[in-house]
Design an enzyme around this catalytic site. Structure first.
Site: not given
Length: 158
Positions: A100, A38, A102, A113
């Site tokens: 970010h 990630e 996934h 999150d």
């Protein structure tokens, strides 16, 4: 991989535009292979009433913790970039949120999150909702998160 530039809340009261540079940063960090970790960073841009122009997404630094199913942003490099953009723009380019990746085609926020977004949103000095973006392999998940919890999910505009 082609992500959409323009996004809006269902009522169209809030519009969002991702710059080409921001979308390129997202594309460069898509977790395309099973080995990819990630990635993430800050979203910097300008506010125009209820609308936002996202001009830059910071990229992961050497200090960030990157794993297959976890990204933990460390403040060092990101904060310096945000501060320099704020200063250079005389306060028009500011921190608007976080992004970010996934490792899924159509990403959705995890419980972690959500709790992190709520924590960050509550810390905002300007009391504006925080922009949260998850970059998946085929799509983006975009949400404006108020300090009070679940916010408005934005959808792409043709």
């Amino acid at each position: 991989m082609q992500f959409m530039s323009f996004w809006a809340t269902n009522d169209k009261r809030t519009l969002l535009h991702f710059s080409t540079a921001t979308l390129e940063t997202f594309c460069l960090h898509v977790q395309a292979s099973d080995a990819d970790c990630e990635a993430g960073g800050l979203l910097l841009g300008s506010v125009h009433g209820a609308h936002m122009l996202i001009e830059q997404a910071t990229v992961p630094t050497a200090w960030d913790k990157r794993f297959r199913y976890l990204f933990e942003r460390m403040p060092f490099g990101h904060k310096a970039i945000a501060l320099s953009r704020w200063t250079a723009s005389q306060g028009t380019v500011r921190y608007l949120g976080e992004w970010h990746t996934h490792p899924e085609d159509y990403p959705h926020p995890s419980g972690l999150d959500r709790s992190e977004w709520n924590r960050l949103s509550a810390k905002r000095l300007d009391k504006r909702p925080m922009l949260s973006v998850i970059v998946g392999r085929k799509a983006l998940y975009v949400e404006l998160v108020p300090s009070s919890g679940r916010g408005s999910v934005l959808t792409p505009v043709e």
